[in-house]
Design an enzyme around this catalytic site. Structure first.
Site, PDB file in Angstrom:
ATOM      1  N   VAL A 113       0.810  -1.222   0.000  1.00 26.12           N
ATOM      2  CA  VAL A 113       0.000   0.000   0.000  1.00 26.12           C
ATOM      3  C   VAL A 113       0.840   1.267   0.000  1.00 26.12           C
ATOM      4  CG1 VAL A 113      -1.974  -1.127   1.084  1.00 26.12           C
ATOM      5  CG2 VAL A 113      -0.267   0.019   2.536  1.00 26.12           C
ATOM      6  N   TYR A 161       5.011   6.641  15.704  1.00 26.86           N
ATOM      7  CA  TYR A 161       3.694   6.012  15.585  1.00 26.86           C
ATOM      8  C   TYR A 161       2.588   7.015  15.904  1.00 26.86           C
ATOM      9  CZ  TYR A 161      -0.281   2.992  16.701  1.00 26.86           C
ATOM     10  OH  TYR A 161      -1.520   2.411  16.758  1.00 26.86           O
ATOM     11  N   SER A 173       2.079   9.502  13.155  1.00 28.62           N
ATOM     12  CA  SER A 173       1.422   8.933  11.982  1.00 28.62           C
ATOM     13  C   SER A 173      -0.079   8.803  12.195  1.00 28.62           C
ATOM     14  CB  SER A 173       2.030   7.568  11.633  1.00 28.62           C
ATOM     15  OG  SER A 173       1.667   6.569  12.576  1.00 28.62           O
TER      16      SER A 173
END
Length: 263
Positions: free
Chosen positions: A65, A158, A161
């Site tokens: 992806v 993390y 994001s």
């Protein structure tokens, strides 16, 4: 409960395990045909067979992806194969560096997790949106995380994001709403499963000098409902947002965490 989703077509990324597999099973049980996207098609095969055993049409699609060109190509093939795409669920993602401060996180580590957690969803939505716009119908659900709602020391890459994924969700919701497309975000908290039981709980037990059972209970005690979420809890919230029961809900972040991020 019949969510009246029979015959819908859903694209799901990251379906091989954990909440991705639970979401795949839940959609199949509601009568949804599936295109399952991932890099490791062998890992996807078992859940694909489960869905087929429920009578669903299932295509397993090898796709990274983070590769925009590959995403656009494979989405085009899926749209031609099924004739439509009604639902997109972006589950694929990673954890990034754990226990590192922002200063300790390398640019490469930061870029890698942002490219996967944000970029992957961006590429998928960008590719699927024109199909949904032609139909004047679509449901998009991004799987975020509660560290993207409250932040987390030691998880800067993390957390960043997932904060970014929220902005992506809200912007696409505004841009696509006029085409009858809902775009929402489910934000899991800690989810009971292999990672929780083999990494999170033992690490806390060692650090605090307590048993693993006591460590698991301490996690549960952090939440208003005094229990840790399951993969099925995440799947249920995703199903709701992908159904017409949620026709008037768009651009929202729903924490599925037993009461932590919002309380």
């Amino acid at each position: 409960m019949d969510l009246k989703m029979q015959g819908r077509v859903a694209v799901i990324t990251g379906p091989a395990k954990g909440m991705g597999a639970a979401i795949t099973r839940a959609f199949a049980a509601e009568g949804v045909d599936l295109a399952l996207f991932g890099r490791d098609t062998d890992a996807i095969a078992p859940v694909a067979e489960e869905a087929r055993a429920m009578g669903r049409r299932v295509e397993v699609v090898r796709c990274d992806v983070t590769d925009a060109a590959a995403v656009e190509r494979e989405v085009g093939i899926v749209a031609a194969t099924f004739g439509r795409i009604d639902i997109l669920v972006n589950v694929a993602g990673g954890t990034g560096p754990i226990g590192k401060t922002g200063a300790e996180t390398s640019p490469e580590e930061f870029d890698e997790i942002v490219s996967l957690n944000m970029g992957g969803s961006f590429h998928m939505i960008r590719a699927v949106a024109p199909v949904m716009q032609r139909q004047r119908y679509g449901k998009i659900v991004n799987v975020g995380g509660t560290f993207g709602m409250r932040g987390k020391a030691g998880r800067l890459a993390y957390s960043s994001s997932k904060w970014g994924l929220r902005g992506l969700t809200k912007s696409f919701a505004l841009e696509l709403g006029g085409d009858n497309i809902n775009v929402n975000c489910v934000a899991p908290g800690m989810v009971d499963g292999p990672r929780f039981r083999t990494k999170v709980v033992p690490e806390m037990a060692r650090r605090l000098g307590i048993s693993e059972d006591e460590a698991a209970q301490r996690h549960a005690d952090d939440y208003a409902l005094k229990r840790v979420s399951t993969d099925e809890d995440i799947a249920s919230a995703t199903l709701f947002l992908a159904s017409d029961l949620a026709r008037q809900i768009t651009g929202v972040d729903i924490p599925v965490d037993g009461g932590w991020a919002a309380l």
